[in-house]
Write an enzyme that holds these catalytic residues in place. Structure first.
Site, PDB file in Angstrom:
ATOM      1  N   CYS A 141     -23.454 -35.586 -14.259  1.00  0.00           N
ATOM      2  CA  CYS A 141     -24.590 -34.712 -14.582  1.00  0.00           C
ATOM      3  C   CYS A 141     -24.536 -34.303 -16.054  1.00  0.00           C
ATOM      4  O   CYS A 141     -23.737 -33.446 -16.436  1.00  0.00           O
ATOM      5  CB  CYS A 141     -24.558 -33.478 -13.691  1.00  0.00           C
ATOM      6  SG  CYS A 141     -25.830 -32.272 -14.090  1.00  0.00           S
ATOM      7  N   CYS A 144     -25.531 -30.655 -16.739  1.00  0.00           N
ATOM      8  CA  CYS A 144     -24.494 -29.669 -16.392  1.00  0.00           C
ATOM      9  C   CYS A 144     -23.349 -29.687 -17.414  1.00  0.00           C
ATOM     10  O   CYS A 144     -22.845 -28.638 -17.803  1.00  0.00           O
ATOM     11  CB  CYS A 144     -23.886 -29.958 -15.032  1.00  0.00           C
ATOM     12  SG  CYS A 144     -25.048 -30.480 -13.776  1.00  0.00           S
ATOM     13  N   ASP A 145     -22.919 -30.871 -17.837  1.00  0.00           N
ATOM     14  CA  ASP A 145     -21.661 -30.985 -18.584  1.00  0.00           C
ATOM     15  C   ASP A 145     -21.804 -31.418 -20.044  1.00  0.00           C
ATOM     16  O   ASP A 145     -20.821 -31.390 -20.787  1.00  0.00           O
ATOM     17  CB  ASP A 145     -20.726 -31.985 -17.866  1.00  0.00           C
ATOM     18  CG  ASP A 145     -20.435 -31.549 -16.442  1.00  0.00           C
ATOM     19  OD1 ASP A 145     -20.367 -30.323 -16.206  1.00  0.00           O
ATOM     20  OD2 ASP A 145     -20.297 -32.415 -15.564  1.00  0.00           O
TER      21      ASP A 145
END
Ligand code: NAP
Length: 317
Positions: A141, A144-145
């Site tokens: 992701c 997200c990261d």
């Protein structure tokens, strides 16, 4: 709704399992049809949209973040006072009179209709280092990261819309993005390919697969790459590896006798009906030619309308 000790199962017209675009749209239509509805979702509502950076192909929104679109879907469904249960469903038992849905806390729901909207999970490379370094440089992701790799060098794996879209996202954060694809032609849409060609810090690694991911003192440090035509091996120093090679449908709850495709997707008819009366499958878990938010939403509509007809017939008996 809590189930009082000693009381029987709570009965619904329709139980929707999964709170992504499909499940939430199904909830909107079911509530508008005055069906007694509950949506069960183990995580936050939104599904895969929540881990999508930008959405540019959902009609009515030229440009919207995945998180915001997910929130709008959830708000819309909740505006009808939709009942939602934040628990994992552990079992779906089909029945002739009604179907039974068991939750992780032992609670039991019975229902005329079930709409399965459980989506899929990112596919893994299954290579040495991947599982060990998940969360330590290996990610599925970018939204997200990606932030953790600001100014760093990352490798993206895949050749579809997700890999290209997320490479473009990472190109704005990272110093260098390598995109490794196992063939010499991308599967991604033309418009994304054109944008990729214009991103100066994204470098294509054609005909390339990753065979190993190695750790340093601080997470991912290096990958081993193999050329698919020459079989040449080379090392590449990277700080992170982002894997976007498709996904596996979440079909654990699908009843055993359900018709499935060779790739493991649920086969339905045009009404999203499975071969078990009263059980519907929608969205990314359903066999179909494309997987898009708008299609999951459309499936949700179709399934809820079909279920409405089915439930009314059952009740009229
Ligand atoms: P996808 O379209 O199935 O593409 C997966 C890619 O990963 C393919 O290029 C495939 O290579 C490669 N791949 C598969 N297994 C691999 C392995 N073991 N090792 C290396 N490479 C591997 O998956 P996706 O990109 O996640 O997209 C899923 C669906 O969502 C698609 O229908 C897509 O159109 C849709 N989507 C749409 C958007 C958008 O419209 N903005 C954004 C994201 C996703 P091959 O090409 O050689 O098979």
């Amino acid at each position: 709704m809590a189930q009082a000790e000693g009381s029987g199962p709570v009965h619904y017209d329709v139980v929707i399992i999964g709170g992504g675009a499909g499940g939430l749209t199904a909830a909107i239509y079911a509530m508008r049809a005055a069906l007694k509805t509950v949506l069960v979702e183990k995580l936050a509502p939104g599904g895969q949209i929540l881990v999508t950076d930008e959405v540019e192909n959902y009609p009515g929104f030229i440009h919207i973040s995945g998180a915001e679109l997910a929130m709008k879907f959830a708000e819309h469904a909740k505006s009808y006072d939709l009942e939602m249960i934040s628990k994992e469903v552990t079992e779906l038992l089909p029945g002739l009179e009604y179907h039974t849905v068991k939750l992780e806390n032992g609670e039991v729901l019975t229902t005329h209709a079930v709409i399965l909207a459980t989506g899929g999970t990112p596919r893994k490379l299954d290579i040495p280092g991947e599982a060990e370094l998940h969360g330590k440089g290996v990610s599925y992701c970018a939204t997200c990261d990606g932030f953790f790799f600001r100014g760093k060098t990352v490798l993206v794996v895949g050749g579809g819309d997700s890999a290209v879209e997320e490479s473009l996202y990472l190109s704005k954060i990272c110093k260098t993005v390598y995109l490794a694809h196992r063939r010499n032609e991308l599967r991604a849409s033309r418009i994304l390919q054109q944008r990729l060609a214009a991103a100066e810090n994204v470098h294509m690694l054609w005909n390339t697969i990753v065979t190993e991911i190695h750790a340093g003192t601080d997470g991912v440090e290096r990958v081993m790459l193999k050329h698919t035509e020459t079989a040449d091996m080379r090392e590449l120093d990277v700080d992170g590896v982002f894997v976007f090679i498709g996904f596996t449908p979440n079909t654990e709850l699908v009843p055993e006798e359900t018709h499935m495709s060779a790739e493991g997707f649920v086969i339905t008819n045009e009404k999203c009906e499975t071969n078990t009366p009263g059980i519907y499958a929608i969205g990314d878990m359903r066999e179909k030619p494309a997987r898009q938010i708008v299609l999951s939403a459309a499936d949700g509509c179709v399934a809820a309308l079909s279920a409405t007809f089915y439930v009314e017939l059952k009740k009229a008996r």
